[in-house]
Motif scaffolding. Sequence first.
Motif, PDB file in Angstrom:
ATOM      1  N   ARG A  63       0.838  -1.177   0.000  1.00 58.00           N
ATOM      2  CA  ARG A  63       0.000   0.000   0.000  1.00 58.00           C
ATOM      3  C   ARG A  63       0.880   1.236   0.000  1.00 58.00           C
ATOM      4  O   ARG A  63       1.864   1.304   0.714  1.00 58.00           O
ATOM      5  N   LEU A  65       1.453   5.319   0.422  1.00 61.47           N
ATOM      6  CA  LEU A  65       0.981   6.610   0.917  1.00 61.47           C
ATOM      7  C   LEU A  65       1.221   7.640  -0.160  1.00 61.47           C
ATOM      8  O   LEU A  65       2.046   7.458  -1.052  1.00 61.47           O
ATOM      9  N   ARG A  69       5.773   6.778   0.610  1.00 61.71           N
ATOM     10  CA  ARG A  69       6.097   5.726   1.571  1.00 61.71           C
ATOM     11  C   ARG A  69       5.259   4.506   1.250  1.00 61.71           C
ATOM     12  O   ARG A  69       4.109   4.633   0.835  1.00 61.71           O
ATOM     13  N   ARG A  70       5.839   3.341   1.454  1.00 64.33           N
ATOM     14  CA  ARG A  70       5.142   2.125   1.085  1.00 64.33           C
ATOM     15  C   ARG A  70       5.169   1.128   2.236  1.00 64.33           C
ATOM     16  O   ARG A  70       6.173   1.012   2.934  1.00 64.33           O
ATOM     17  N   GLN A  71       4.058   0.448   2.447  1.00 64.75           N
ATOM     18  CA  GLN A  71       4.045  -0.647   3.411  1.00 64.75           C
ATOM     19  C   GLN A  71       3.679  -1.920   2.676  1.00 64.75           C
ATOM     20  O   GLN A  71       2.648  -1.967   2.010  1.00 64.75           O
ATOM     21  N   HIS A 138       2.212  -9.657  12.378  1.00 62.06           N
ATOM     22  CA  HIS A 138       2.938  -8.582  11.716  1.00 62.06           C
ATOM     23  C   HIS A 138       2.857  -7.283  12.537  1.00 62.06           C
ATOM     24  O   HIS A 138       3.840  -6.536  12.637  1.00 62.06           O
ATOM     25  N   LEU A 142       5.969  -5.022  13.799  1.00 56.40           N
ATOM     26  CA  LEU A 142       6.170  -3.618  13.438  1.00 56.40           C
ATOM     27  C   LEU A 142       6.160  -2.712  14.654  1.00 56.40           C
ATOM     28  O   LEU A 142       6.902  -1.733  14.714  1.00 56.40           O
ATOM     29  N   ALA A 177      12.469  -4.385   3.374  1.00 55.85           N
ATOM     30  CA  ALA A 177      12.436  -3.158   4.178  1.00 55.85           C
ATOM     31  C   ALA A 177      10.999  -2.655   4.345  1.00 55.85           C
ATOM     32  O   ALA A 177      10.580  -2.319   5.452  1.00 55.85           O
ATOM     33  N   ASP A 178      10.250  -2.632   3.255  1.00 60.12           N
ATOM     34  CA  ASP A 178       8.895  -2.105   3.317  1.00 60.12           C
ATOM     35  C   ASP A 178       7.950  -3.041   4.062  1.00 60.12           C
ATOM     36  O   ASP A 178       6.911  -2.621   4.564  1.00 60.12           O
ATOM     37  N   GLY A 181       9.079  -2.318   7.891  1.00 58.77           N
ATOM     38  CA  GLY A 181       9.032  -0.946   8.390  1.00 58.77           C
ATOM     39  C   GLY A 181      10.408  -0.381   8.654  1.00 58.77           C
ATOM     40  O   GLY A 181      10.631   0.355   9.612  1.00 58.77           O
ATOM     41  N   LEU A 182      11.360  -0.714   7.799  1.00 63.27           N
ATOM     42  CA  LEU A 182      12.738  -0.229   7.936  1.00 63.27           C
ATOM     43  C   LEU A 182      13.178   0.387   6.618  1.00 63.27           C
ATOM     44  O   LEU A 182      12.439   0.388   5.649  1.00 63.27           O
TER      45      LEU A 182
ATOM     46  N   LEU B 139      -1.357  -1.652  10.431  1.00 62.41           N
ATOM     47  CA  LEU B 139      -0.031  -2.003   9.901  1.00 62.41           C
ATOM     48  C   LEU B 139       0.661  -0.787   9.301  1.00 62.41           C
ATOM     49  O   LEU B 139       1.828  -0.510   9.571  1.00 62.41           O
ATOM     50  N   LEU B 140      -0.101  -0.104   8.489  1.00 64.25           N
ATOM     51  CA  LEU B 140       0.423   1.064   7.794  1.00 64.25           C
ATOM     52  C   LEU B 140       0.881   2.105   8.811  1.00 64.25           C
ATOM     53  O   LEU B 140       1.947   2.703   8.698  1.00 64.25           O
ATOM     54  N   LEU B 142       1.749   1.611  11.958  1.00 62.19           N
ATOM     55  CA  LEU B 142       2.918   1.188  12.728  1.00 62.19           C
ATOM     56  C   LEU B 142       4.183   1.184  11.891  1.00 62.19           C
ATOM     57  O   LEU B 142       5.265   1.519  12.373  1.00 62.19           O
ATOM     58  N   GLY B 143       4.019   0.804  10.624  1.00 61.47           N
ATOM     59  CA  GLY B 143       5.214   0.623   9.806  1.00 61.47           C
ATOM     60  C   GLY B 143       5.762   1.901   9.219  1.00 61.47           C
ATOM     61  O   GLY B 143       6.972   2.063   9.099  1.00 61.47           O
ATOM     62  N   ARG B 144       4.886   2.828   8.882  1.00 59.83           N
ATOM     63  CA  ARG B 144       5.333   3.928   8.032  1.00 59.83           C
ATOM     64  C   ARG B 144       4.948   5.315   8.493  1.00 59.83           C
ATOM     65  O   ARG B 144       5.040   6.264   7.727  1.00 59.83           O
ATOM     66  N   ALA B 222      -3.410  10.004   3.963  1.00 56.81           N
ATOM     67  CA  ALA B 222      -3.830   8.694   3.478  1.00 56.81           C
ATOM     68  C   ALA B 222      -2.789   8.147   2.529  1.00 56.81           C
ATOM     69  O   ALA B 222      -2.741   6.994   2.259  1.00 56.81           O
TER      70      ALA B 222
END
Lengths: 222, 222
Positions: A63, A65, A69-71, A138, A142, A177-178, A181-182, B139-140, B142-144, B222
Amino acid sequence: MTAVSQILPSNAPTSPAAPTSPIDDLGTIGVRMTFGPGEEIYVQDEDADMIYRVVRGAVRTSRLLSDGRRQVGDFYYPGDFIGLEAGPTHRFSAEALGVCEIQVIRKAALKVCGEEGVRIERMIWSGTVRELQRTQEHLLLLGRKSACEKVASFLLDMARRFRGQVAELPMGRQDMADYLGLTIETVSRMVTQLQADGLVRFQGCRRFEVRNPAGLAHLVEA
Amino acid sequence: MTAVSQILPSNAPTSPAAPTSPIDDLGTIGVRMTFGPGEEIYVQDEDADMIYRVVRGAVRTSRLLSDGRRQVGDFYYPGDFIGLEAGPTHRFSAEALGVCEIQVIRKAALKVCGEEGVRIERMIWSGTVRELQRTQEHLLLLGRKSACEKVASFLLDMARRFRGQVAELPMGRQDMADYLGLTIETVSRMVTQLQADGLVRFQGCRRFEVRNPAGLAHLVEA
DNA sequence: CGTTTCTTTGAATCCGGTCAAGGTCCGTGG
DNA sequence: CCACGGACCTTGACCGGATTCAAAGAAACG
């Protein structure tokens, strides 16, 4: 948007020792499609009237942003369903990691397939519950794990799929990484460190084996 | 372990302006139980043969790592089902935040309730999908997201439940921190900062209102 | 074999964590 | 009614892990 039955040459990492979990047959329902590396299987915010199942290869969901930024949500392998999370539209995109083959099933089709449809719907239900569990795992990773623990968790999880043999990562460092969360640099540094500590050994940046399962597991800390 | 129908005195924050979403009736199936602040509704690793639904009050689910780190999974309010994630055992614990009333339903009971059971099973299915979606959103986050964005997202989400009125947080700073993957100090600092920037205003540490919805939304990205 | 893409490594920076005090809110009991 | 105590929240100073920026090195590809 999504290419139907695109045939790619044999440059794909054919993953010779791929751990082929036996895939229950889905019968004749749905269509098989082939996707090349990086191709989108479905896209974030797109309508969700299909469900998908990996037949061969590997898939990531992700996903984006608005600022880039990507998760990464998760990685999927043969036998896994993808696209289950969906309400009316997909929250994540799904992309092929290498060449992969996907069985696509129109949701509405299940309603009119009697016996067979009901069986598949049951598979989808249990797939959804498993998905929820993995996602919660997950979350923990995270939210509350250090960079080192994150990478260790990830490698251990991957290694499990290959039952102790040499494991082959279908994704690159950026995808890892994505997912974790790094940044890519941090992932790389941690991999280097885990190797220096004798916990894993890499041969090239995508093949590795676990050298000290107990030590690695200790880092993962349930 | 879990107290049946424990009556607590009126020290509970009765949440006078609580946004009572209309709760579909569950009919006569199951038992109602009352829990006091901090009481466990179910526990991590415990067998999962019940499902639960919040009738009144608020609940958090959380998971503990062996060294004490904690991740809060989510917060639940009247009408929400909890305990859906479960395979054979619960991955998370569920605890009452204040005094709360919970309807407890034995899973097996649904099988033998015909009409009524089927209706509830459908509610559970859609509850599970919504849960999966919320978890992916989490998730999003927490991760990003940065600390500031995390807190802004959280407050905006809470404010939505109160439709623009003054919102009342049913949880303390530590719970917010464990939900957001931050420390309590960082949460506190970000709250202070958002207030200094005129985006929200707190009256005491649990009541607040959004002063600049657009500005806050802009942070959430978002 | 050259080019491109991905990965690794290094140095500097910064965000969030840690540690430590001080403040506030409440309930209790003198 | 006010003093005390405890739980929770806020603030400050410092520290450290992860990011950022930059460049070199390795792999993949045509």
